[in-house]
Design a protein around this motif. Structure first.
Motif, PDB file in Angstrom:
ATOM      1  N   PHE A 100      14.170 -32.295 -51.814  1.00 43.16           N
ATOM      2  CA  PHE A 100      13.982 -30.874 -52.060  1.00 43.16           C
ATOM      3  C   PHE A 100      13.733 -30.613 -53.541  1.00 43.16           C
ATOM      4  CE2 PHE A 100      15.994 -26.578 -52.768  1.00 43.16           C
ATOM      5  CZ  PHE A 100      14.967 -25.851 -52.184  1.00 43.16           C
ATOM      6  N   TYR A 101      14.536 -31.225 -54.409  1.00 39.77           N
ATOM      7  CA  TYR A 101      14.324 -31.064 -55.848  1.00 39.77           C
ATOM      8  C   TYR A 101      12.946 -31.585 -56.251  1.00 39.77           C
ATOM      9  CZ  TYR A 101      19.438 -30.528 -55.938  1.00 39.77           C
ATOM     10  OH  TYR A 101      20.717 -30.109 -55.709  1.00 39.77           O
ATOM     11  N   ASP A 102      12.569 -32.699 -55.660  1.00 38.05           N
ATOM     12  CA  ASP A 102      11.268 -33.288 -55.981  1.00 38.05           C
ATOM     13  C   ASP A 102      10.130 -32.377 -55.528  1.00 38.05           C
ATOM     14  OD1 ASP A 102       9.866 -35.708 -57.021  1.00 38.05           O
ATOM     15  OD2 ASP A 102       9.058 -35.746 -54.987  1.00 38.05           O
ATOM     16  N   ALA A 103      10.312 -31.733 -54.372  1.00 40.58           N
ATOM     17  CA  ALA A 103       9.288 -30.809 -53.867  1.00 40.58           C
ATOM     18  C   ALA A 103       9.103 -29.640 -54.831  1.00 40.58           C
ATOM     19  CB  ALA A 103       9.682 -30.297 -52.483  1.00 40.58           C
ATOM     20  N   ILE A 104      10.197 -29.119 -55.365  1.00 41.49           N
ATOM     21  CA  ILE A 104      10.109 -28.027 -56.342  1.00 41.49           C
ATOM     22  C   ILE A 104       9.395 -28.506 -57.596  1.00 41.49           C
ATOM     23  CG2 ILE A 104      11.444 -26.516 -57.880  1.00 41.49           C
ATOM     24  CD1 ILE A 104      13.607 -26.414 -55.703  1.00 41.49           C
ATOM     25  N   ALA A 105       9.801 -29.659 -58.103  1.00 46.83           N
ATOM     26  CA  ALA A 105       9.275 -30.160 -59.373  1.00 46.83           C
ATOM     27  C   ALA A 105       7.819 -30.590 -59.293  1.00 46.83           C
ATOM     28  CB  ALA A 105      10.130 -31.323 -59.867  1.00 46.83           C
ATOM     29  N   THR A 106       7.347 -30.907 -58.097  1.00 48.71           N
ATOM     30  CA  THR A 106       5.950 -31.317 -57.945  1.00 48.71           C
ATOM     31  C   THR A 106       5.069 -30.185 -57.422  1.00 48.71           C
ATOM     32  OG1 THR A 106       6.456 -32.228 -55.747  1.00 48.71           O
ATOM     33  CG2 THR A 106       6.513 -33.759 -57.614  1.00 48.71           C
ATOM     34  N   GLY A 107       5.651 -28.987 -57.292  1.00 48.14           N
ATOM     35  CA  GLY A 107       4.861 -27.828 -56.876  1.00 48.14           C
ATOM     36  C   GLY A 107       4.508 -27.792 -55.405  1.00 48.14           C
ATOM     37  N   ASN A 108       5.311 -28.462 -54.575  1.00 50.85           N
ATOM     38  CA  ASN A 108       5.056 -28.493 -53.132  1.00 50.85           C
ATOM     39  C   ASN A 108       5.626 -27.222 -52.500  1.00 50.85           C
ATOM     40  OD1 ASN A 108       4.745 -29.046 -50.416  1.00 50.85           O
ATOM     41  ND2 ASN A 108       5.492 -31.138 -50.558  1.00 50.85           N
ATOM     42  N   LEU A 109       4.867 -26.143 -52.616  1.00 45.03           N
ATOM     43  CA  LEU A 109       5.342 -24.821 -52.226  1.00 45.03           C
ATOM     44  C   LEU A 109       5.627 -24.722 -50.731  1.00 45.03           C
ATOM     45  CD1 LEU A 109       6.002 -22.306 -53.804  1.00 45.03           C
ATOM     46  CD2 LEU A 109       3.661 -21.501 -53.439  1.00 45.03           C
ATOM     47  N   GLU A 110       4.794 -25.346 -49.916  1.00 43.64           N
ATOM     48  CA  GLU A 110       4.987 -25.277 -48.462  1.00 43.64           C
ATOM     49  C   GLU A 110       6.318 -25.894 -48.049  1.00 43.64           C
ATOM     50  OE1 GLU A 110       1.729 -26.892 -46.315  1.00 43.64           O
ATOM     51  OE2 GLU A 110       0.251 -25.528 -47.184  1.00 43.64           O
ATOM     52  N   ALA A 111       6.640 -27.063 -48.620  1.00 41.23           N
ATOM     53  CA  ALA A 111       7.898 -27.740 -48.279  1.00 41.23           C
ATOM     54  C   ALA A 111       9.101 -26.916 -48.730  1.00 41.23           C
ATOM     55  CB  ALA A 111       7.931 -29.126 -48.915  1.00 41.23           C
ATOM     56  N   VAL A 112       8.995 -26.298 -49.894  1.00 37.79           N
ATOM     57  CA  VAL A 112      10.103 -25.493 -50.416  1.00 37.79           C
ATOM     58  C   VAL A 112      10.322 -24.248 -49.554  1.00 37.79           C
ATOM     59  CG1 VAL A 112      10.886 -24.105 -52.384  1.00 37.79           C
ATOM     60  CG2 VAL A 112       9.850 -26.344 -52.772  1.00 37.79           C
TER      61      VAL A 112
END
Length: 262
Positions: free
Chosen positions: A33-45
């Motif tokens: 989840f943190y990685d999704a935020i930091a990589t801009g993965n908006l859909e996953a967040v």
């Protein structure tokens, strides 16, 4: 005597947890989840937020017996982790910590769990959106990513560009040029800015003496630390602590030493 009592209390709590088969969640979903935020993965967040994972307390540590306060403490942990992941992925430290402080203050003012969950989701989506834009504009090379990782993991040591170049197996002149080109500042400036960010947190959230903070961050002397701190922040460490210290946070004095600001 106090430590013996705490040990007994801990052993009793551990026994109860074992009897009730209490287990913490695995770390991988949290890190993803943190990685999704930091990589801009908006859909996953957004998908994670829809599932209301933040308010699901199954398998997470109990940090307070009060449900709302417990969630606020978890909010602070989440914000702190997001900041570190985002800085690693290109967000400037000052912006990352400012965002974290802003949302933590908002969370602290909440009066209910639903409102706290809403602020959590807003924070995650907002920061993720900003990271998405940052990553469009900035792609760091492998040597610089590894360089930043090394700096973060050795921030309480004295770090030289020669040491970094040796770690990366490249020349100091090449590393210096590449770092300035991709990060916009010199390596030494970046290291000092990161050290000062660490120092600001320690001044704000602990009672550690200024000389102990200077030593922890491997400055050659307290006066050198104060000089660098003032140059970057515009305040002396003492003035910064007076202005920003939060009495609501747990204090962490050095064992065996009296509390002092200097």
């Amino acid at each position: 005597m106090g430590s013996i009592d705490l040990n007994r209390e801990w052993l009793a709590a551990e026994f109860v947890n074992q009897e009730m088969a209490t287990r913490h969640r695995g770390l991988e979903p949290e890190f993803d989840f943190y990685d999704a935020i930091a990589t801009g993965n908006l859909e996953a967040v957004k998908e994670n937020c829809k599932k209301k994972m933040f308010v699901d307390m199954n398998g997470v540590g109990k940090l307070s017996r009060d449900p709302l306060r417990n969630m606020k403490y978890h909010f602070v942990v989440t914000a702190a982790m997001i900041v570190r992941y985002c800085v690693h992925n290109g967000m400037t430290q000052e912006k990352a910590y400012s965002l974290s402080d802003f949302y933590i203050l908002k969370a602290d003012e909440t009066m209910g769990i639903e409102e706290l969950n809403r602020i959590h989701d807003e924070m995650c989506i907002d920061i993720c959106s900003q990271m998405k834009e940052i990553r469009k504009q900035q792609i760091l090379s492998k040597p610089i990513v590894l360089c930043i990782d090394y700096i973060y993991s050795h921030i309480h040591y004295r770090i030289t560009i020669e040491e970094l170049a040796e770690h990366l197996d490249i020349s100091t002149s090449y590393l210096s040029r590449l770092f300035k080109k991709e990060m916009g500042i010199h390596v030494s400036e970046y290291i000092n800015e990161l050290k000062i960010e660490q120092a600001k947190n320690m001044l704000q959230y602990s009672d550690l003496k200024i000389i102990d903070i200077a030593n922890y961050l491997s400055y050659s002397s307290q006066s050198h630390f104060i000089q660098v701190f003032q140059k970057i922040t515009g305040l002396t460490p003492h003035k910064f602590r007076q202005k920003n210290f939060r009495n609501t946070w747990n204090k962490m004095p050095v064992p065996g030493e009296s509390v002092s600001n200097e």
